[in-house]
Design an enzyme around this catalytic site. Structure first.
Site, PDB file in Angstrom:
ATOM      1  N   ASP A 170      30.468  46.344  52.422  1.00 55.58           N
ATOM      2  CA  ASP A 170      31.160  46.154  53.707  1.00 55.58           C
ATOM      3  C   ASP A 170      30.200  46.298  54.897  1.00 55.58           C
ATOM      4  OD1 ASP A 170      33.276  46.028  51.996  1.00 55.58           O
ATOM      5  OD2 ASP A 170      34.452  47.608  52.932  1.00 55.58           O
ATOM      6  N   ASP A 191      31.155  42.449  49.210  1.00 51.44           N
ATOM      7  CA  ASP A 191      31.990  42.072  50.364  1.00 51.44           C
ATOM      8  C   ASP A 191      31.270  42.327  51.685  1.00 51.44           C
ATOM      9  OD1 ASP A 191      33.825  41.692  48.336  1.00 51.44           O
ATOM     10  OD2 ASP A 191      35.003  43.469  48.811  1.00 51.44           O
TER      11      ASP A 191
END
Length: 337
Positions: A170, A191
């Site tokens: 992230d 991600d």
């Protein structure tokens, strides 16, 4: 290594905040910079921390204010609140102007507040700065991986030039609003570009750092959730490099949208390329496309069958002018050298 779901409970507040931000600053007084604040560790400076410089700017600011950040390593969390638009953060070079913080997902704070850089208002520019979250990066003995954000971008009309974003899981929370990333460097594995920004990435270098050779990571986790939602990530040019293996994206929400055009893919890209992230039977709602990409990872013969083929008219919808600049906001920014 664990793959954590992203917290979603704040989404209604997020949309309300976003539209509130849009109304604060439709204009910053043209292209002129009203004044400059200098931040540095020594010498002739106004403040020694970046946050102190931001705090000094008046609320509901309506003229461009430049914060020049001298080369150095700044250990702090930098937060631009929603009532302070029209701010330029100018580093001296992303290799030697580094903002670092170490925080990670926990209950109850979630992921969004862990960012080294958190920007809420419209009309923000950042150039030549590295934003780093060192939690998963520098601690090689940490076996437990948590989401740890380097930057969270909430505000509309945000321009990031020659910036670096360094993290692992992230890294870049591209939350919502129109964002233009040009000549940037983005590093991570899981991600590491995620959210529902309406964003254009031009000539960016994406580095997928594979720690676990048995698990492929994900460059994007885009969260568009309806067919009329303007969100999506468009990558124009640039490259994806790294080690291990990485997928181009997985669908955080059911109308996830990511387009790569003219991007160079190294062999780090998995053959399948994309993942439905549990949205079984909804794959026709995704807009995942690769157009005129090149390199050893650009072979689409083994891609998942639900990638889209875009014709020239459809591709034009995702050009810089059409996708994020219909009102010419990029043309009205101060000149960044």
């Amino acid at each position: 290594m664990e793959f954590f779901p992203h917290p979603m409970t704040f989404i209604l507040i997020l949309f309300i905040s976003y539209f509130f931000c849009l109304g604060i600053a439709a204009d910053c007084g043209g292209k002129n910079v009203a004044y400059t604040i200098t931040v540095g560790r020594n010498g002739k400076v106004t403040f020694k921390t970046i946050q102190a410089a931001i705090d000094s700017i008046k609320s509901n600011n309506d003229q461009w204010v430049k914060i020049h950040i001298k080369a150095g390593f700044y250990t702090e969390q930098v937060h631009i609140p929603r009532e302070k638009p029209c701010i330029i953060l100018e580093g001296e070079n992303s290799q030697n102007t580094i903002i670092n913080f170490s925080d990670h997902y926990s209950v109850p704070q979630g992921t969004s507040s862990t960012g080294t850089f958190i920007s809420w208002p419209s009309n923000v520019i950042a150039s030549d700065i590295t934003f780093k979250n060192s939690y998963n990066v520098d601690d090689k003995g940490n076996n437990k991986i948590f989401p740890a954000v380097a930057a969270s971008i909430y505000g509309d009309k945000t321009f990031l030039l020659r910036c670096s974003f360094i993290g692992y899981q992230d890294t870049l929370f591209d939350v919502i609003g129109r964002h233009y990333f040009k000549d940037c460097y983005i590093q991570g594995e899981i991600d590491f570009i995620f959210g529902n920004g309406q964003s254009y990435y031009e000539n960016c270098l994406i580095n997928a750092i594979g720690r676990n050779k048995n698990l492929a990571g994900f460059v994007t986790a885009q969260s568009r959730d309806s067919p009329n939602d303007p969100g999506g990530f468009v990558f124009e040019g640039g490259s994806i490099v790294g080690n291990g293996k990485v997928n181009l994206g997985r669908a955080w929400r059911a109308y996830s949208r990511v387009i790569f055009h003219n991007t160079n893919f190294s062999s780090v890209i998995t053959p399948q390329g994309w993942n439905n992230f549990g949205h079984v039977g909804e794959e026709n709602k995704f807009t995942y496309a690769e157009v005129d990409c090149k390199g050893p990872g650009a072979d689409t013969s083994k891609r998942v069958p639900w990638t889209k083929k875009l014709n020239s008219a459809q591709l034009q919808e995702f050009s810089l002018a059409s996708f994020i600049n219909k009102d010419s906001w990029l043309n009205n920014l101060p000149i960044i050298s």
